[in-house]
Motif scaffolding. Structure first.
Motif, PDB file in Angstrom:
ATOM      1  N   TRP A   1       1.135  -1.038  -0.185  1.00  0.00           N
ATOM      2  CA  TRP A   1      -0.449   0.139  -0.216  1.00  0.00           C
ATOM      3  C   TRP A   1       0.936   1.363   0.260  1.00  0.00           C
TER       4      TRP A   1
ATOM      5  N   ASN B   1       2.188   3.087  -2.340  1.00  0.00           N
ATOM      6  CA  ASN B   1       2.130   3.638  -3.514  1.00  0.00           C
ATOM      7  C   ASN B   1       1.301   2.100  -4.562  1.00  0.00           C
ATOM      8  N   LEU B   2       0.547   3.294  -6.093  1.00  0.00           N
ATOM      9  CA  LEU B   2      -0.250   2.812  -6.658  1.00  0.00           C
ATOM     10  C   LEU B   2       0.746   1.639  -7.075  1.00  0.00           C
ATOM     11  N   SER B   3       1.486   2.143  -7.520  1.00  0.00           N
ATOM     12  CA  SER B   3       2.240   1.077  -8.757  1.00  0.00           C
ATOM     13  C   SER B   3       2.799   0.109  -7.490  1.00  0.00           C
ATOM     14  N   THR B   4       3.003   0.208  -6.492  1.00  0.00           N
ATOM     15  CA  THR B   4       3.497  -1.203  -5.805  1.00  0.00           C
ATOM     16  C   THR B   4       2.203  -2.135  -5.578  1.00  0.00           C
TER      17      THR B   4
ATOM     18  N   LEU C   1      -0.176  -2.244  -7.448  1.00  0.00           N
ATOM     19  CA  LEU C   1      -0.547  -2.837  -8.880  1.00  0.00           C
ATOM     20  C   LEU C   1      -0.605  -4.294  -9.162  1.00  0.00           C
ATOM     21  N   ALA C   2       1.209  -3.870  -8.683  1.00  0.00           N
ATOM     22  CA  ALA C   2       2.346  -4.638  -8.778  1.00  0.00           C
ATOM     23  C   ALA C   2       1.711  -6.356  -7.886  1.00  0.00           C
ATOM     24  N   SER C   3       1.434  -5.772  -6.633  1.00  0.00           N
ATOM     25  CA  SER C   3       0.928  -7.076  -5.818  1.00  0.00           C
ATOM     26  C   SER C   3       0.370  -8.112  -6.489  1.00  0.00           C
TER      27      SER C   3
ATOM     28  N   GLY D   1      -3.684  -5.313  -9.202  1.00  0.00           N
ATOM     29  CA  GLY D   1      -4.275  -5.343 -10.424  1.00  0.00           C
ATOM     30  C   GLY D   1      -5.287  -6.121 -11.443  1.00  0.00           C
TER      31      GLY D   1
END
Length: 231
Positions: free
Chosen positions: A48, A50-53, A55-57, A60
């Motif tokens: 949580w 940032n948005l990239s991490t 979605l990468a989890s 996404g």
């Protein structure tokens, strides 16, 4: 009112049995939509940041699967609602046909788990199971209409040629999904999923073609009433 002819019962639209049957069916569609959220695994706290991490989890990919299947089930519900709106009554056969259709619909949360799991993203079997599930659900729902026509419970039946046109239009969805299966094995699962997007173009085109054909068939039937049931 409930009428009976031999062993075949007919429950009129104003009857309690009619209302109970389709309240049950609506509830099943709602449950199928709700169960889709079970396929979304809560990310770890570190994701949580940032948005990239986030979605990468894998979230996404899971949200994409959720969105696709939510839209698919919603379309199934709206189609069922439209079919039922044209019923003057129900029979045991139409109830059975609806139960078969929702059996495939409630399987969608299960098949969604495969296509939305990032660890299974490259497995062609996930695409195969999902495509077969959706195709079977579409065909089963189409069968509901034809069973209703056979039992004489459609309030405003179209000429039979128009029913054929509507069925051809319905086939566009299973054709696209089934075509994605060999694509998954020969080219890759990503390309197989991209083929589903073809429905965004093919669906409306097929729908407009069907609407024009049906309008012409209805106009022809209106000008030649005696041939209505023959067409």
């Amino acid at each position: 009112m409930t009428t009976a002819t031999g062993t075949a019962h007919r429950y009129e639209r104003e009857s309690v049995e009619f209302a109970r049957t389709f309240a049950f069916l609506d509830a099943v569609y709602a449950i199928a939509l709700t169960l889709l959220v079970v396929n979304i695994d809560p990310p770890e706290a570190s994701a949580w940041r940032n948005l990239s991490t986030l979605l990468a989890s894998g979230l996404g990919w899971q949200l994409l699967g959720f969105g696709i299947s939510f839209a698919v089930i919603a379309v199934f519900w709206r189609t069922n609602h439209r079919i039922v709106a044209g019923f003057s009554a129900i029979t045991p056969s139409t109830i059975t046909a609806n139960l078969v259709a929702i059996a495939f619909v409630v399987l969608i949360p299960f098949s969604t788990q495969g296509v939305s799991d990032v660890e299974l993203a490259d497995e062609p079997l996930t695409v195969t199971v999902y495509a077969l599930n959706i195709s079977a659900a579409v065909l089963a729902q189409a069968a509901v209409f034809f069973v209703a026509r056979h039992d004489g419970v459609l309030r405003d039946p179209l000429p039979r040629r128009a029913d054929t046109v509507k069925f051809i239009d319905t086939l566009t969805t299973p054709i696209v999904f089934l075509a994605s299966i060999p694509v998954a094995y020969l080219v890759g699962t990503d390309w197989a999923r991209y083929t589903w997007a073809l429905l965004i173009v093919i669906g409306p085109l097929s729908g407009r073609w069907a609407a024009r054909r049906i309008a012409r068939i209805r106009a022809s039937a209106a000008s030649h009433p005696a041939g209505r049931d023959v067409d």
